[in-house]
Design an enzyme around this catalytic site. Structure first.
Site, PDB file in Angstrom:
ATOM      1  N   SER A  40     -25.128 116.611  48.290  1.00 20.13           N
ATOM      2  CA  SER A  40     -24.539 115.559  47.457  1.00 20.13           C
ATOM      3  C   SER A  40     -23.654 116.169  46.380  1.00 20.13           C
ATOM      4  CB  SER A  40     -25.650 114.723  46.794  1.00 20.13           C
ATOM      5  OG  SER A  40     -25.112 113.827  45.841  1.00 20.13           O
ATOM      6  N   HIS A  41     -22.722 115.356  45.874  1.00 20.46           N
ATOM      7  CA  HIS A  41     -21.908 115.793  44.743  1.00 20.46           C
ATOM      8  C   HIS A  41     -22.727 115.884  43.462  1.00 20.46           C
ATOM      9  CE1 HIS A  41     -18.607 114.925  47.447  1.00 20.46           C
ATOM     10  NE2 HIS A  41     -17.741 115.367  46.548  1.00 20.46           N
ATOM     11  N   SER A  42     -23.870 115.239  43.451  1.00 20.76           N
ATOM     12  CA  SER A  42     -24.718 115.214  42.260  1.00 20.76           C
ATOM     13  C   SER A  42     -26.039 115.935  42.531  1.00 20.76           C
ATOM     14  CB  SER A  42     -25.008 113.770  41.846  1.00 20.76           C
ATOM     15  OG  SER A  42     -26.057 113.702  40.918  1.00 20.76           O
TER      16      SER A  42
ATOM     17  N   ASP B  91     -23.124 113.006  51.277  1.00 22.02           N
ATOM     18  CA  ASP B  91     -22.713 111.733  50.690  1.00 22.02           C
ATOM     19  C   ASP B  91     -21.229 111.454  50.919  1.00 22.02           C
ATOM     20  OD1 ASP B  91     -21.812 113.571  48.788  1.00 22.02           O
ATOM     21  OD2 ASP B  91     -23.065 112.816  47.167  1.00 22.02           O
TER      22      ASP B  91
ATOM     23  N   SER C   7     -15.788 115.021  50.792  1.00 19.57           N
ATOM     24  CA  SER C   7     -15.677 116.466  50.601  1.00 19.57           C
ATOM     25  C   SER C   7     -17.010 117.171  50.843  1.00 19.57           C
ATOM     26  CB  SER C   7     -15.150 116.790  49.200  1.00 19.57           C
ATOM     27  OG  SER C   7     -16.015 116.294  48.202  1.00 19.57           O
TER      28      SER C   7
END
Length: 234
Positions: free
Chosen positions: A9-11, A67, A70
């Site tokens: 995930s980006h987070s 997600d 990218s």
């Protein structure tokens, strides 16, 4: 050994949270988070994904969930650099629900392809053709399954206090997704955790299960066994 799961995930918080939730459903499955950048910013990190894949090595394969766009590209780049790329599968699935469904399928002993299908079925489409059987199925009491040929049905009363909440829905969806059957539970897709939760079925509600396909009887028995055992809950 079981299939292992990597959540990208980006987070960092989202990845950690998805892993924490999925682990509650599948305590014996290795589930690893690869979220955010090394310096704590929002983004994806090839280094983090590679590290997670290295830690996930040694199981019966790895399924990766991502997600945003990218994150997919980062996971694909990591896959190209992996020591055993053939043993890593990328799932096109919603991150949280897909991770839960994949974890439940892995907990049940499904192979990597079936775990990937379980994650992808969280979108609501049954992508289960050719799936491996779930070894942890239960046998339903005599007379609870009816039908002949490829079609089977069953009616099962919920006995657990909380009824159809997230954990039972995940157990049903994860197991069904790993079988070669199309299953409807009270009219919704039995492989969709979200669909099952929308039933809002409380204790005492009856689940009407319909199944078609090579594993139709197995699928009805699987759902019935879970219901009759109260999903392992009070």
């Amino acid at each position: 050994m079981t299939v292992r799961i990597v959540v990208v995930s980006h987070s960092e918080k989202i990845a950690d949270g998805a892993v924490e939730l999925a682990a509650q459903m599948a305590p014996d499955v290795v589930i690893l988070a690869a979220g955010g950048t090394p310096d704590g910013r929002i983004g994806t990190s090839l280094e983090k994904v590679m590290s997670a894949l290295d830690k996930a090595a040694g199981g019966d394969g790895v399924v990766v969930l991502t997600d945003l766009g990218s994150a997919v590209m980062t996971a694909e780049s990591a896959l190209e650099l992996a020591d055993d790329p053939a043993g890593v599968l990328l799932a096109d699935a919603p991150l949280v629900e897909g991770a839960v469904a994949a974890a439940v399928a892995a907990q049940g002993g499904a192979d990597a392809q079936a775990v990937k299908r379980a994650a992808e079925a969280a979108y609501g489409s049954a992508l289960s053709a050719g799936a491996a059987p779930v070894p942890s199925e239960s046998t339903v009491s005599e007379g609870s399954v009816t039908g002949a040929g490829p079609d089977f049905t069953g009616d099962f009363e919920l006995i657990n206090q909380a009824g159809m909440h997230a954990r039972p829905a995940a157990k049903i969806a994860g197991g069904i997704s790993a079988l070669d059957a199309e299953v409807k539970v009270n009219g919704v897709d039995g492989a969709s955790m979200t669909g099952l939760m929308t039933l809002a079925a409380g204790k005492g509600s009856v689940l009407h299960v319909e199944a078609w396909g090579a594993d139709a009887e197995r699928a009805v028995n699987y759902v019935g066994g879970l219901v009759q055992a109260g999903f392992g809950e009070p």
